[in-house]
Design a protein around this motif. Structure first.
Motif, PDB file in Angstrom:
ATOM      1  N   ARG A   4       0.806  -1.209   0.000  1.00  0.00           N
ATOM      2  CA  ARG A   4       0.000   0.000   0.000  1.00  0.00           C
ATOM      3  C   ARG A   4       0.845   1.268   0.000  1.00  0.00           C
ATOM      4  O   ARG A   4       0.318   2.361   0.090  1.00  0.00           O
ATOM      5  CB  ARG A   4      -0.921  -0.007   1.216  1.00  0.00           C
ATOM      6  CG  ARG A   4      -1.889  -1.182   1.170  1.00  0.00           C
ATOM      7  CD  ARG A   4      -2.644  -1.337   2.441  1.00  0.00           C
ATOM      8  NE  ARG A   4      -3.710  -0.352   2.527  1.00  0.00           N
ATOM      9  CZ  ARG A   4      -4.509  -0.229   3.558  1.00  0.00           C
ATOM     10  NH1 ARG A   4      -4.377  -1.016   4.601  1.00  0.00           N
ATOM     11  NH2 ARG A   4      -5.457   0.674   3.575  1.00  0.00           N
ATOM     12  N   PHE A   5       2.155   1.131  -0.074  1.00  0.00           N
ATOM     13  CA  PHE A   5       3.041   2.289  -0.045  1.00  0.00           C
ATOM     14  C   PHE A   5       3.603   2.536  -1.439  1.00  0.00           C
ATOM     15  O   PHE A   5       3.991   1.593  -2.128  1.00  0.00           O
ATOM     16  CB  PHE A   5       4.207   2.062   0.926  1.00  0.00           C
ATOM     17  CG  PHE A   5       3.767   1.853   2.345  1.00  0.00           C
ATOM     18  CD1 PHE A   5       3.268   2.901   3.105  1.00  0.00           C
ATOM     19  CD2 PHE A   5       3.843   0.599   2.919  1.00  0.00           C
ATOM     20  CE1 PHE A   5       2.861   2.695   4.409  1.00  0.00           C
ATOM     21  CE2 PHE A   5       3.434   0.388   4.223  1.00  0.00           C
ATOM     22  CZ  PHE A   5       2.946   1.442   4.969  1.00  0.00           C
ATOM     23  N   THR A  12      12.560   2.715   4.124  1.00  0.00           N
ATOM     24  CA  THR A  12      11.425   2.998   4.990  1.00  0.00           C
ATOM     25  C   THR A  12      11.888   3.106   6.437  1.00  0.00           C
ATOM     26  O   THR A  12      12.914   2.534   6.807  1.00  0.00           O
ATOM     27  CB  THR A  12      10.375   1.871   4.877  1.00  0.00           C
ATOM     28  OG1 THR A  12      10.999   0.644   5.259  1.00  0.00           O
ATOM     29  CG2 THR A  12       9.827   1.757   3.468  1.00  0.00           C
ATOM     30  N   PRO A  13      11.143   3.816   7.276  1.00  0.00           N
ATOM     31  CA  PRO A  13      11.552   3.963   8.680  1.00  0.00           C
ATOM     32  C   PRO A  13      11.725   2.619   9.396  1.00  0.00           C
ATOM     33  O   PRO A  13      12.654   2.452  10.176  1.00  0.00           O
ATOM     34  CB  PRO A  13      10.422   4.777   9.307  1.00  0.00           C
ATOM     35  CG  PRO A  13       9.810   5.517   8.170  1.00  0.00           C
ATOM     36  CD  PRO A  13       9.963   4.627   6.968  1.00  0.00           C
ATOM     37  N   ILE A  84      -7.962  -7.176  14.005  1.00  0.00           N
ATOM     38  CA  ILE A  84      -6.701  -7.576  13.373  1.00  0.00           C
ATOM     39  C   ILE A  84      -6.905  -7.763  11.863  1.00  0.00           C
ATOM     40  O   ILE A  84      -6.702  -8.818  11.289  1.00  0.00           O
ATOM     41  CB  ILE A  84      -6.081  -8.823  14.043  1.00  0.00           C
ATOM     42  CG1 ILE A  84      -5.973  -8.602  15.552  1.00  0.00           C
ATOM     43  CG2 ILE A  84      -4.715  -9.139  13.451  1.00  0.00           C
ATOM     44  CD1 ILE A  84      -5.370  -9.755  16.318  1.00  0.00           C
ATOM     45  N   SER A  85      -7.327  -6.679  11.248  1.00  0.00           N
ATOM     46  CA  SER A  85      -7.515  -6.643   9.800  1.00  0.00           C
ATOM     47  C   SER A  85      -6.151  -6.756   9.127  1.00  0.00           C
ATOM     48  O   SER A  85      -5.263  -5.934   9.360  1.00  0.00           O
ATOM     49  CB  SER A  85      -8.202  -5.335   9.413  1.00  0.00           C
ATOM     50  OG  SER A  85      -8.057  -5.068   8.038  1.00  0.00           O
ATOM     51  N   LEU A  86      -5.971  -7.780   8.297  1.00  0.00           N
ATOM     52  CA  LEU A  86      -4.664  -7.987   7.666  1.00  0.00           C
ATOM     53  C   LEU A  86      -4.226  -6.806   6.796  1.00  0.00           C
ATOM     54  O   LEU A  86      -3.059  -6.417   6.863  1.00  0.00           O
ATOM     55  CB  LEU A  86      -4.641  -9.292   6.884  1.00  0.00           C
ATOM     56  CG  LEU A  86      -4.733 -10.570   7.722  1.00  0.00           C
ATOM     57  CD1 LEU A  86      -4.490 -11.791   6.855  1.00  0.00           C
ATOM     58  CD2 LEU A  86      -3.795 -10.557   8.898  1.00  0.00           C
ATOM     59  N   PRO A  87      -5.097  -6.199   5.989  1.00  0.00           N
ATOM     60  CA  PRO A  87      -4.638  -5.028   5.232  1.00  0.00           C
ATOM     61  C   PRO A  87      -4.150  -3.901   6.139  1.00  0.00           C
ATOM     62  O   PRO A  87      -3.196  -3.196   5.811  1.00  0.00           O
ATOM     63  CB  PRO A  87      -5.881  -4.605   4.446  1.00  0.00           C
ATOM     64  CG  PRO A  87      -6.658  -5.864   4.283  1.00  0.00           C
ATOM     65  CD  PRO A  87      -6.437  -6.625   5.568  1.00  0.00           C
ATOM     66  N   LYS A  93       1.598   2.061   8.339  1.00  0.00           N
ATOM     67  CA  LYS A  93       2.783   2.300   9.174  1.00  0.00           C
ATOM     68  C   LYS A  93       2.540   1.849  10.612  1.00  0.00           C
ATOM     69  O   LYS A  93       3.390   1.195  11.215  1.00  0.00           O
ATOM     70  CB  LYS A  93       3.180   3.770   9.126  1.00  0.00           C
ATOM     71  CG  LYS A  93       3.753   4.175   7.791  1.00  0.00           C
ATOM     72  CD  LYS A  93       4.122   5.638   7.752  1.00  0.00           C
ATOM     73  CE  LYS A  93       4.639   5.998   6.366  1.00  0.00           C
ATOM     74  NZ  LYS A  93       5.031   7.385   6.257  1.00  0.00           N
ATOM     75  N   LYS A  94       1.381   2.200  11.172  1.00  0.00           N
ATOM     76  CA  LYS A  94       1.072   1.779  12.546  1.00  0.00           C
ATOM     77  C   LYS A  94       0.952   0.265  12.637  1.00  0.00           C
ATOM     78  O   LYS A  94       1.391  -0.348  13.607  1.00  0.00           O
ATOM     79  CB  LYS A  94      -0.233   2.426  13.025  1.00  0.00           C
ATOM     80  CG  LYS A  94      -0.103   3.883  13.357  1.00  0.00           C
ATOM     81  CD  LYS A  94      -1.425   4.422  13.871  1.00  0.00           C
ATOM     82  CE  LYS A  94      -1.300   5.899  14.202  1.00  0.00           C
ATOM     83  NZ  LYS A  94      -2.566   6.452  14.694  1.00  0.00           N
TER      84      LYS A  94
END
Length: 138
Positions: A4-5, A12-13, A84-87, A93-94
């Protein structure tokens, strides 16, 4: 679901901040290329596909949402996504930060399913004894 990024030229951080071993498991979990029965059924047919908890087919979703082996650590994921939605866990980020914390404390997605122990540092007692040389040439 984990992609999604947008592409970036900078790391990435979580790449910069995580331990290498945890970063590897985060990446493996996100892409589904990890120690699960789901993966083994397609790529390593000699490995079992069941979960140590008794579930007949071990999946990434099962380990993150349901497996009793990780019940004590699951609150970390639930703080980000109640169901706990996998997407959300794999693609925000969170969610990725929570996933990293969950993986580090639980040992999920390791071959043994347990947290990895830090390597034992060598000590003087581990050094081999040197034998005295009886050379007369010296």
């Amino acid at each position: 679901m984990a992609n999604r990024f947008p592409p970036s030229l900078r790391p990435t951080p979580h790449f910069i901040s995580l331990k290498r071993e945890v970063f590897g498991r985060v990446t493996q979990c996100r892409i589904g290329h990890c120690f699960t029965g789901e993966y083994y059924s397609q790529f390593v047919p000699s490995e079992g596909i069941d979960c140590p908890c008794g579930e007949q087919f071990q999946t990434r979703e099962h380990l993150l949402r349901e497996c009793p082996q990780y019940e004590d650590q699951r609150h970390v994921l639930e703080a980000v996504s109640r169901d706990i939605s996998l997407p959300e866990i794999l693609g925000t980020k969170k969610g990725i930060a929570a996933l990293a914390e969950f993986l580090e404390s639980s040992g999920a997605f390791t071959k043994t399913g347990k947290p990895r122990q830090p390597p034992k540092l060598p000590s003087v007692e581990d050094e081999p004894e040197l034998e005295d040389s009886d050379d007369d040439d010296g």
